[in-house]
Design an enzyme around this catalytic site. Structure first.
Site, PDB file in Angstrom:
ATOM      1  N   GLY A   7      -0.520 -54.606   5.935  1.00 20.29           N
ATOM      2  CA  GLY A   7       0.398 -54.508   5.191  1.00 20.29           C
ATOM      3  C   GLY A   7       1.258 -52.949   5.095  1.00 20.29           C
ATOM      4  O   GLY A   7       0.361 -51.844   5.183  1.00 20.29           O
ATOM      5  N   ALA A   8       2.358 -52.724   4.809  1.00 16.52           N
ATOM      6  CA  ALA A   8       3.180 -51.134   4.496  1.00 16.52           C
ATOM      7  C   ALA A   8       3.376 -50.955   3.414  1.00 16.52           C
ATOM      8  O   ALA A   8       4.901 -50.375   3.703  1.00 16.52           O
ATOM      9  CB  ALA A   8       4.146 -51.802   6.016  1.00 16.52           C
ATOM     10  N   GLY A  12      -1.559 -49.184   2.665  1.00 12.82           N
ATOM     11  CA  GLY A  12      -0.856 -49.733   3.873  1.00 12.82           C
ATOM     12  C   GLY A  12      -0.855 -48.554   4.459  1.00 12.82           C
ATOM     13  O   GLY A  12      -1.398 -47.831   5.397  1.00 12.82           O
ATOM     14  N   ASN A 103      -6.686 -54.303  -5.703  1.00 15.26           N
ATOM     15  CA  ASN A 103      -7.284 -54.180  -6.896  1.00 15.26           C
ATOM     16  C   ASN A 103      -7.378 -55.722  -7.625  1.00 15.26           C
ATOM     17  O   ASN A 103      -7.238 -56.485  -7.337  1.00 15.26           O
ATOM     18  CB  ASN A 103      -5.897 -53.897  -7.583  1.00 15.26           C
ATOM     19  CG  ASN A 103      -5.137 -52.302  -6.952  1.00 15.26           C
ATOM     20  OD1 ASN A 103      -6.799 -51.450  -7.315  1.00 15.26           O
ATOM     21  ND2 ASN A 103      -4.055 -51.653  -7.634  1.00 15.26           N
ATOM     22  N   ALA A 128      -1.129 -42.800  -4.322  1.00 17.34           N
ATOM     23  CA  ALA A 128      -0.252 -43.030  -2.656  1.00 17.34           C
ATOM     24  C   ALA A 128       1.275 -43.644  -3.488  1.00 17.34           C
ATOM     25  O   ALA A 128       0.817 -44.337  -4.245  1.00 17.34           O
ATOM     26  CB  ALA A 128      -0.911 -44.368  -2.104  1.00 17.34           C
ATOM     27  N   LYS A 182     -13.999 -50.358 -10.724  1.00 15.20           N
ATOM     28  CA  LYS A 182     -12.672 -50.259 -10.668  1.00 15.20           C
ATOM     29  C   LYS A 182     -11.224 -51.045 -11.288  1.00 15.20           C
ATOM     30  O   LYS A 182     -10.228 -50.401 -12.174  1.00 15.20           O
ATOM     31  CB  LYS A 182     -11.892 -50.449  -9.085  1.00 15.20           C
ATOM     32  CG  LYS A 182     -10.405 -49.815  -8.777  1.00 15.20           C
ATOM     33  CD  LYS A 182     -10.082 -48.697  -8.887  1.00 15.20           C
ATOM     34  CE  LYS A 182      -8.295 -47.830  -8.977  1.00 15.20           C
ATOM     35  NZ  LYS A 182      -8.053 -48.270  -6.913  1.00 15.20           N
ATOM     36  N   ASN A 200       1.228 -41.946 -16.454  1.00 17.77           N
ATOM     37  CA  ASN A 200       0.735 -42.079 -16.349  1.00 17.77           C
ATOM     38  C   ASN A 200       0.404 -40.600 -17.100  1.00 17.77           C
ATOM     39  O   ASN A 200      -0.458 -41.152 -17.869  1.00 17.77           O
ATOM     40  CB  ASN A 200      -0.247 -41.358 -14.896  1.00 17.77           C
ATOM     41  CG  ASN A 200      -0.615 -42.887 -14.224  1.00 17.77           C
ATOM     42  OD1 ASN A 200       0.536 -43.780 -14.102  1.00 17.77           O
ATOM     43  ND2 ASN A 200      -1.285 -42.687 -13.268  1.00 17.77           N
ATOM     44  N   GLU A 261      -0.221 -57.521 -10.497  1.00 17.89           N
ATOM     45  CA  GLU A 261      -1.133 -57.535 -10.134  1.00 17.89           C
ATOM     46  C   GLU A 261      -2.214 -57.727 -11.726  1.00 17.89           C
ATOM     47  O   GLU A 261      -2.988 -57.812 -11.742  1.00 17.89           O
ATOM     48  CB  GLU A 261      -1.942 -56.875  -9.768  1.00 17.89           C
ATOM     49  CG  GLU A 261      -1.191 -56.825  -8.442  1.00 17.89           C
ATOM     50  CD  GLU A 261      -2.149 -54.980  -7.182  1.00 17.89           C
ATOM     51  OE1 GLU A 261      -2.934 -56.220  -6.081  1.00 17.89           O
ATOM     52  OE2 GLU A 261      -1.931 -54.220  -7.475  1.00 17.89           O
TER      53      GLU A 261
END
Length: 300
Positions: A7-8, A12, A103, A128, A182, A200, A261
């Site tokens: 996974g890039a 990752g 996640n 990230a 989480k 955020n 997600e």
């Protein structure tokens, strides 16, 4: 031991960057030949918190079906991609340890039932952001928590050998508990930023979004008092401020017209709430709003 990162994306690439600082046998699995060539030519660049840039030479590959037995495989793709990957993981040697960095909770039981003898789960608390095919931004310092669900913990101790003080690793006992905590944390920032389309930090700067954040905290505390006992509202505020300039992964998906997600994070929490007989009307509303935005994006 060889390390193979599948996974890039942002997680990752960041994990690969840190691991390659003290292990010269790290391979990043990518999907496009162009990216593989660019990484081989330019290296993997990490923009650090202090503004400096770290360049690491890494190996790349387009195929992870032929991995040596002396390897640790880190799966850093999003949940939606896991279904295509499980088939190949079933063909790998059972002695190859696996670490999942997704996640949410939806993958926990699925991954635990794979034939590999040693399986661990990770919870990434750092920030990230993928800038391009060769560059990742370290957006916020945090801990990588790892819990070994089955098998030998020894292969995963290599994470504790990092010489970089900003790459901190903590081992915890319960993978399921860690992932649920989480997921609860992600229920605050991800859906609200995705719906409001803000970074955020704006969640605590706007009186209206701050009020939503607080009402959501109260709702989750009432539904899951034990799991939420370790998390104060100040922790939620501080997380928003610490990652103020970050674009959440869910907002990033919405802006890029990708599936979010929401099911593996918020959907899983709602499902557990139903099992416990708890009502989560605000969280369910946010869940439906994100799904509605997803549907709108798919048609654009």
């Amino acid at each position: 031991m060889e390390i193979v990162v599948l996974g890039a994306g942002s997680v990752g690439m960041l994990i690969t960057s840190f691991l390659s600082e003290y292990n010269d046998r790290v391979t990043l699995i990518v999907r496009r030949e162009e990216q593989a060539k660019d990484l081989q030519h330019y290296g993997l660049l990490r923009k650090n918190l202090d503004g400096t840039i770290t360049r690491n030479s890494i190996n790349t590959s387009l195929d992870f079906s032929k991995i040596s037995k002396n390897s640790l495989v880190i799966i850093a793709v999003k949940y939606g991609q896991l279904q295509h990957i499980y088939e190949t993981l079933h063909t790998l040697d059972p002695s190859i340890p696996l670490l999942f960095l997704q996640n949410g909770l939806a993958h926990f039981e699925e991954a635990s039932n794979l034939p590999q003898q040693s399986i661990a789960f990770g919870s990434c608390q750092f920030g990230a952001e993928r800038e391009n095919d060769t560059t990742v931004l370290h957006r916020g310092q945090g801990i990588l928590r790892i819990a070994v669900e089955k098998g030998d913990a020894l292969p995963f101790t290599l994470f504790s050998k990092s010489p970089n003080p900003v790459f901190q690793v903590e081992f915890v006992e319960s993978a399921e508990e860690m992932l649920f905590e989480k997921a609860l944390l992600n229920c605050f920032i991800n859906p609200l930023t995705a719906i409001l389309e803000v970074k955020n930090g704006l969640l605590v700067e706007s009186p209206q979004s701050f009020s939503l954040l607080k009402k959501l905290y109260e709702e989750l505390m009432a539904a899951f008092p034990k799991e939420m006992s370790k998390l104060t509202f100040s922790d939620v505020e501080n997380l928003c401020r610490r990652t103020a300039t970050n674009t959440s992964s869910m907002l990033g998906d919405i802006l890029s017209f990708r599936p979010t997600e929401i099911e593996s994070i918020v959907g899983a929490v709602l499902k557990l709430g139903v099992q416990r007989g708890k009502n989560l009307p605000l969280l369910e509303t946010l869940y439906l709003l994100v799904l509605a935005k997803e549907g709108r994006s798919e048609k654009m």
